[in-house]
Design a protein around this motif. Structure first.
Motif, PDB file in Angstrom:
ATOM      1  N   THR A   1       0.826  -1.208   0.000  1.00 47.99           N
ATOM      2  CA  THR A   1       0.000   0.000   0.000  1.00 47.99           C
ATOM      3  C   THR A   1       0.857   1.255   0.000  1.00 47.99           C
ATOM      4  O   THR A   1       0.579   2.209  -0.724  1.00 47.99           O
ATOM      5  CB  THR A   1      -0.936   0.000   1.222  1.00 47.99           C
ATOM      6  N   ARG A   2       1.906   1.282   0.804  1.00 48.97           N
ATOM      7  CA  ARG A   2       2.781   2.458   0.836  1.00 48.97           C
ATOM      8  C   ARG A   2       3.425   2.672  -0.528  1.00 48.97           C
ATOM      9  O   ARG A   2       3.511   3.805  -1.010  1.00 48.97           O
ATOM     10  CB  ARG A   2       3.860   2.269   1.915  1.00 48.97           C
ATOM     11  N   ALA A   3       3.849   1.599  -1.189  1.00 47.63           N
ATOM     12  CA  ALA A   3       4.458   1.728  -2.516  1.00 47.63           C
ATOM     13  C   ALA A   3       3.447   2.262  -3.535  1.00 47.63           C
ATOM     14  O   ALA A   3       3.796   3.080  -4.399  1.00 47.63           O
ATOM     15  CB  ALA A   3       5.003   0.375  -2.972  1.00 47.63           C
ATOM     16  N   ARG A   4       2.211   1.848  -3.420  1.00 46.52           N
ATOM     17  CA  ARG A   4       1.191   2.315  -4.363  1.00 46.52           C
ATOM     18  C   ARG A   4       0.777   3.749  -4.078  1.00 46.52           C
ATOM     19  O   ARG A   4       0.495   4.508  -4.999  1.00 46.52           O
ATOM     20  CB  ARG A   4      -0.007   1.372  -4.315  1.00 46.52           C
ATOM     21  N   ILE A   5       0.725   4.134  -2.801  1.00 45.29           N
ATOM     22  CA  ILE A   5       0.382   5.516  -2.457  1.00 45.29           C
ATOM     23  C   ILE A   5       1.473   6.465  -2.939  1.00 45.29           C
ATOM     24  O   ILE A   5       1.192   7.555  -3.443  1.00 45.29           O
ATOM     25  CB  ILE A   5       0.129   5.663  -0.944  1.00 45.29           C
ATOM     26  N   GLU A   6       2.726   6.049  -2.793  1.00 52.46           N
ATOM     27  CA  GLU A   6       3.847   6.885  -3.234  1.00 52.46           C
ATOM     28  C   GLU A   6       4.086   6.802  -4.735  1.00 52.46           C
ATOM     29  O   GLU A   6       4.981   7.463  -5.247  1.00 52.46           O
ATOM     30  CB  GLU A   6       5.116   6.472  -2.479  1.00 52.46           C
ATOM     31  N   ARG A   7       3.302   5.973  -5.427  1.00 50.26           N
ATOM     32  CA  ARG A   7       3.372   5.798  -6.885  1.00 50.26           C
ATOM     33  C   ARG A   7       4.777   5.414  -7.341  1.00 50.26           C
ATOM     34  O   ARG A   7       5.337   6.003  -8.264  1.00 50.26           O
ATOM     35  CB  ARG A   7       2.891   7.041  -7.611  1.00 50.26           C
ATOM     36  N   ARG A   8       5.319   4.421  -6.686  1.00 50.38           N
ATOM     37  CA  ARG A   8       6.634   3.919  -7.075  1.00 50.38           C
ATOM     38  C   ARG A   8       6.524   3.227  -8.426  1.00 50.38           C
ATOM     39  O   ARG A   8       5.468   2.703  -8.786  1.00 50.38           O
ATOM     40  CB  ARG A   8       7.162   2.950  -6.026  1.00 50.38           C
ATOM     41  N   PRO A   9       7.618   3.201  -9.186  1.00 46.10           N
ATOM     42  CA  PRO A   9       7.590   2.572 -10.514  1.00 46.10           C
ATOM     43  C   PRO A   9       7.191   1.093 -10.427  1.00 46.10           C
ATOM     44  O   PRO A   9       7.616   0.373  -9.536  1.00 46.10           O
ATOM     45  CB  PRO A   9       9.034   2.703 -11.006  1.00 46.10           C
ATOM     46  N   GLY A  10       6.383   0.684 -11.364  1.00 45.49           N
ATOM     47  CA  GLY A  10       5.933  -0.700 -11.416  1.00 45.49           C
ATOM     48  C   GLY A  10       4.721  -0.991 -10.556  1.00 45.49           C
ATOM     49  O   GLY A  10       4.260  -2.125 -10.519  1.00 45.49           O
ATOM     50  N   ARG A  11       4.215  -0.002  -9.878  1.00 43.55           N
ATOM     51  CA  ARG A  11       3.034  -0.197  -9.016  1.00 43.55           C
ATOM     52  C   ARG A  11       1.868   0.583  -9.592  1.00 43.55           C
ATOM     53  O   ARG A  11       2.019   1.729 -10.020  1.00 43.55           O
ATOM     54  CB  ARG A  11       3.295   0.294  -7.588  1.00 43.55           C
TER      55      ARG A  11
ATOM     56  N   LEU B   1       0.590  -0.936   9.039  1.00 45.35           N
ATOM     57  CA  LEU B   1      -0.391  -0.803   7.965  1.00 45.35           C
ATOM     58  C   LEU B   1      -1.165   0.500   8.098  1.00 45.35           C
ATOM     59  O   LEU B   1      -1.391   1.206   7.111  1.00 45.35           O
ATOM     60  CB  LEU B   1      -1.346  -1.992   7.959  1.00 45.35           C
ATOM     61  N   GLU B   2      -1.562   0.828   9.315  1.00 47.53           N
ATOM     62  CA  GLU B   2      -2.288   2.081   9.532  1.00 47.53           C
ATOM     63  C   GLU B   2      -1.437   3.280   9.131  1.00 47.53           C
ATOM     64  O   GLU B   2      -1.912   4.210   8.480  1.00 47.53           O
ATOM     65  CB  GLU B   2      -2.704   2.192  10.997  1.00 47.53           C
ATOM     66  N   ARG B   3      -0.181   3.250   9.490  1.00 50.97           N
ATOM     67  CA  ARG B   3       0.724   4.352   9.135  1.00 50.97           C
ATOM     68  C   ARG B   3       0.986   4.397   7.628  1.00 50.97           C
ATOM     69  O   ARG B   3       1.134   5.467   7.058  1.00 50.97           O
ATOM     70  CB  ARG B   3       2.037   4.208   9.897  1.00 50.97           C
ATOM     71  N   SER B   4       1.026   3.250   6.999  1.00 53.45           N
ATOM     72  CA  SER B   4       1.266   3.192   5.555  1.00 53.45           C
ATOM     73  C   SER B   4       0.109   3.759   4.748  1.00 53.45           C
ATOM     74  O   SER B   4       0.293   4.135   3.593  1.00 53.45           O
ATOM     75  CB  SER B   4       1.516   1.748   5.121  1.00 53.45           C
ATOM     76  N   CYS B   5      -1.060   3.811   5.327  1.00 54.67           N
ATOM     77  CA  CYS B   5      -2.235   4.308   4.615  1.00 54.67           C
ATOM     78  C   CYS B   5      -2.380   5.826   4.693  1.00 54.67           C
ATOM     79  O   CYS B   5      -3.305   6.383   4.110  1.00 54.67           O
ATOM     80  CB  CYS B   5      -3.501   3.649   5.169  1.00 54.67           C
ATOM     81  N   ARG B   6      -1.476   6.489   5.380  1.00 52.04           N
ATOM     82  CA  ARG B   6      -1.558   7.952   5.476  1.00 52.04           C
ATOM     83  C   ARG B   6      -1.190   8.596   4.151  1.00 52.04           C
ATOM     84  O   ARG B   6      -0.343   8.099   3.418  1.00 52.04           O
ATOM     85  CB  ARG B   6      -0.623   8.473   6.556  1.00 52.04           C
TER      86      ARG B   6
END
Length: 161
Positions: free
Chosen positions: A56-66, A134-139
């Motif tokens: 989720t953190r990788a997708r929120i930060e829009r990392r390449p390949g996600r 997980l909760e922190r990653s969703c911020r």
């Protein structure tokens, strides 16, 4: 909805530990051996929530390949994380009270139950940690353009003043 408070988790764990101590001291002679299935379940949930936190953190930060993140999925993850943190704290308190009592009990049956009790405590703590992660990653991350503004600038619906 605010972040999960550590004080809430500590109070829940202490209450569960007290209940476990009272129950185990009253009914230990008639109780069966401690099962390993709850330990495996708690550990499995911890692993799944840790994976969800990383993804989720990788997708929120829009990392390449996600791919992009679905906002409704993130809201569900937050609800899952808050519930799992509380449930993990309750289980951790219960296993802590149980394991503490087992280490004070000199019988062979108590010695046989100690590994399951200790593993349950560790799995519960892992679930709490993964849920908070997980909760922190969703911020939502900080906006970069907030730092670029000068101190007196304000945003209006039509632009900067």
């Amino acid at each position: 909805m605010g972040p999960t408070r550590i004080s809430t988790l500590v109070v829940a764990a202490l209450a569960a530990a007290a209940v476990a101590w009272l129950l185990i001291s009253s009914f230990y002679g008639s109780a069966p051996d401690l099962p390993w299935l709850p330990v495996v379940t708690l550990a499995g949930l911890a692993v799944l929530e840790a994976y969800a936190a990383v993804n989720t953190r990788a997708r929120i930060e829009r990392r390449p390949g996600r791919g992009p993140v679905n906002p409704l999925l993130v809201a569900r993850f937050v609800a899952l994380a808050k519930a799992s943190a509380l449930a993990g704290a309750i289980f951790a308190g219960f296993y802590a009270g149980l394991t503490g009592w087992l280490f004070l009990e000199p019988t062979n049956a108590a010695a046989d139950d100690r590994p399951a009790g200790g593993a349950g405590l560790l799995a519960s703590l892992a679930l709490v940690a993964a849920a908070l992660w997980l909760e922190r990653s969703c911020r939502v991350p900080e906006q970069e353009d907030d730092e670029d503004r000068e101190p007196g600038d304000r945003e209006t619906p039509r632009g900067r003043l």
